[in-house]
Scaffold this active site. Structure first.
Site, mmCIF file in Angstrom:
data_model
loop_
_atom_site.group_PDB
_atom_site.id
_atom_site.type_symbol
_atom_site.label_atom_id
_atom_site.label_comp_id
_atom_site.label_asym_id
_atom_site.label_seq_id
_atom_site.Cartn_x
_atom_site.Cartn_y
_atom_site.Cartn_z
ATOM 1 N N LYS A 65 0.809 -1.229 0.000
ATOM 2 C CA LYS A 65 0.000 0.000 0.000
ATOM 3 C C LYS A 65 0.843 1.281 0.000
ATOM 4 C CE LYS A 65 -4.118 -1.965 2.145
ATOM 5 N NZ LYS A 65 -5.084 -1.892 3.241
ATOM 6 N N ASN A 86 -5.111 1.896 -1.396
ATOM 7 C CA ASN A 86 -5.636 0.551 -1.659
ATOM 8 C C ASN A 86 -6.387 0.477 -2.983
ATOM 9 O OD1 ASN A 86 -8.135 1.701 -1.133
ATOM 10 N ND2 ASN A 86 -8.885 -0.092 -0.027
ATOM 11 N N GLY A 128 -0.548 0.444 10.323
ATOM 12 C CA GLY A 128 -1.029 0.892 9.018
ATOM 13 C C GLY A 128 -2.546 0.839 8.912
ATOM 14 N N SER A 153 4.301 5.555 21.979
ATOM 15 C CA SER A 153 4.800 6.650 21.132
ATOM 16 C C SER A 153 4.158 6.622 19.746
ATOM 17 C CB SER A 153 6.324 6.572 21.015
ATOM 18 O OG SER A 153 6.685 5.310 20.497
ATOM 19 N N LYS A 154 3.822 5.421 19.241
ATOM 20 C CA LYS A 154 3.207 5.330 17.907
ATOM 21 C C LYS A 154 1.790 5.911 17.928
ATOM 22 C CE LYS A 154 3.740 1.428 15.461
ATOM 23 N NZ LYS A 154 3.911 -0.033 15.318
HETATM 24 P P1 ATR Z 1 -1.372 -3.300 10.315
HETATM 25 O O1 ATR Z 1 -1.015 -2.756 8.975
HETATM 26 O O2 ATR Z 1 -2.242 -4.532 10.271
HETATM 27 O O3 ATR Z 1 -1.910 -2.263 11.238
HETATM 28 P P2 ATR Z 1 1.160 -3.099 11.663
HETATM 29 O O4 ATR Z 1 1.413 -1.790 11.023
HETATM 30 O O5 ATR Z 1 2.277 -4.101 11.751
HETATM 31 O O6 ATR Z 1 -0.001 -3.876 10.920
HETATM 32 O O7 ATR Z 1 0.554 -2.841 13.111
HETATM 33 C C1 ATR Z 1 0.203 -3.876 13.977
HETATM 34 C C2 ATR Z 1 -0.459 -3.278 15.211
HETATM 35 O O8 ATR Z 1 -0.896 -4.336 16.076
HETATM 36 C C3 ATR Z 1 0.454 -2.403 16.039
HETATM 37 O O9 ATR Z 1 -0.339 -1.387 16.631
HETATM 38 C C4 ATR Z 1 0.982 -3.393 17.087
HETATM 39 O O10 ATR Z 1 1.433 -2.778 18.281
HETATM 40 P P3 ATR Z 1 2.930 -2.152 18.350
HETATM 41 O O11 ATR Z 1 2.861 -0.856 17.615
HETATM 42 O O12 ATR Z 1 3.196 -1.973 19.796
HETATM 43 O O13 ATR Z 1 3.825 -3.167 17.703
HETATM 44 C C5 ATR Z 1 -0.271 -4.173 17.363
HETATM 45 N N1 ATR Z 1 -0.058 -5.519 17.932
HETATM 46 C C6 ATR Z 1 0.428 -6.609 17.307
HETATM 47 N N2 ATR Z 1 0.399 -7.691 18.104
HETATM 48 C C7 ATR Z 1 -0.133 -7.283 19.287
HETATM 49 C C8 ATR Z 1 -0.428 -7.925 20.523
HETATM 50 N N3 ATR Z 1 -0.193 -9.227 20.717
HETATM 51 N N4 ATR Z 1 -0.978 -7.181 21.523
HETATM 52 C C9 ATR Z 1 -1.233 -5.870 21.325
HETATM 53 N N5 ATR Z 1 -0.970 -5.194 20.197
HETATM 54 C C10 ATR Z 1 -0.421 -5.894 19.184
#
Ligand code: ATR
Length: 273
Positions: A65, A86, A128, A153-154
């Site tokens: 994307k 998308n 994302g 922070s994100k």
């Molecule tokens: P997507 O494009 O599907 O959003 P991504 O950009 O990799 O994928 O983001 C994944 C999100 O799921 C993030 O917010 C991640 O948290 P972090 O920023 O702390 O990594 C969150 N995430 C993934 N696994 C998780 C879990 N087991 N518990 C809580 N949050 C999770």
């Protein structure tokens, strides 16, 4: 026959061809729609090859994307803000990019009768998938939009980027005592059978819970919410069909009905292993 396709890697699992072919049949449009899996570094080449073949448009899913956005000559505000595209349209050798994910989510919520005006909405996750839905959600005149994420922070960076005084970014521990109307799980935790660590107290009999992930059975997040007596639990299948309908409308200038397509898709998923 106008040609469309969806790019992703992997793409085997994609239901987009089935959905778009159903829309085409319903609206009597003569199109082809296929799926394609370019190599991770072969996306732009694949798009240019499709344009050379006369392709009219394409959907784009993970992990392409952001690359799709880089290729566009023209971007919608939604795509710009999301930092991701998308939906690509190829018109007179120029590439137009849009992002329909957020509209798909908003429309699915509204279709389920969820009131968004003045609602206090919590999004879990800040990846994302979240970026793409913030603007369309804010356009519904929410009361508040809180983004809670494992990496705080994100969540805060997202709030800064959108600059809305309705938004707030925090960690999972900071939301325990807030009364939300809608909670949207946009973490990828559901994909690995996990659930974000949030307090049981977030759920009451007026909380609507939504998971962007869908499957044959409820995700761990939706199971948890249902057990605690949430008002309703909704998975992301309607969002998938909704974003596809918006893409179809961009390309064909006709908005398909999602209801029957959604029912057929659900039946198909329930039949599969
Ligand atoms: P997507 O494009 O599907 O959003 P991504 O950009 O990799 O994928 O983001 C994944 C999100 O799921 C993030 O917010 C991640 O948290 P972090 O920023 O702390 O990594 C969150 N995430 C993934 N696994 C998780 C879990 N087991 N518990 C809580 N949050 C999770």
């Amino acid at each position: 026959m106008d040609k469309y396709l969806v790019y992703g890697n992997p793409i085997k699992q994609s239901r987009s061809p089935v959905i778009h072919q159903a829309f085409a049949k319903q609206t009597e449009q003569n199109i082809s729609y296929q799926k394609l899996q370019p190599e991770i570094d072969g996306f732009k080449e694949a798009v240019n090859a499709f344009i050379a073949l006369g392709g009219k448009g394409a959907n784009v899913t993970a992990p392409f994307k952001e690359q799709a956005l880089e290729m566009c000559h023209h971007l919608s505000q939604r795509a710009q803000q999301a930092g991701a595209v998308n939906t690509l349209s190829f018109i007179n050798n120029e590439i137009y990019g849009d992002n329909t994910d957020g509209l798909g989510l908003v429309q699915d919520l509204l279709r389920h009768g969820v009131k968004l005006t003045n609602a206090k909405v919590l999004i879990l996750g800040a990846g994302g998938a979240v970026k793409g839905v913030i603007l369309p959600l804010l356009e519904q005149q929410l009361g508040a939009l809180v983004i809670a994420n494992r990496t705080v922070s994100k969540a805060q960076a997202l709030c800064q980027q959108f600059g809305s005084d309705k938004m707030q970014g925090c960690g999972f521990d900071d939301i325990a005592n807030i009364d939300f109307d809608v909670i949207i799980n946009a973490t990828s935790a559901s994909l690995t059978g996990e659930q974000p660590p949030i307090s049981d107290e977030l759920i009451s009999d007026h909380t609507v819970c939504y998971d962007m992930v869908y499957g044959k059975s409820l995700t761990p997040f939706l199971m948890w919410a249902e057990r605690l007596g949430a008002k309703s639990v909704i998975d992301g299948l309607g969002m998938l069909v909704g974003q596809a309908a918006e893409s179809f409308n961009i390309w064909r200038k006709v908005m398909p009905e999602v209801e029957q397509v959604l029912l057929d898709l659900r039946a198909d998923i329930n039949k599969s292993d």
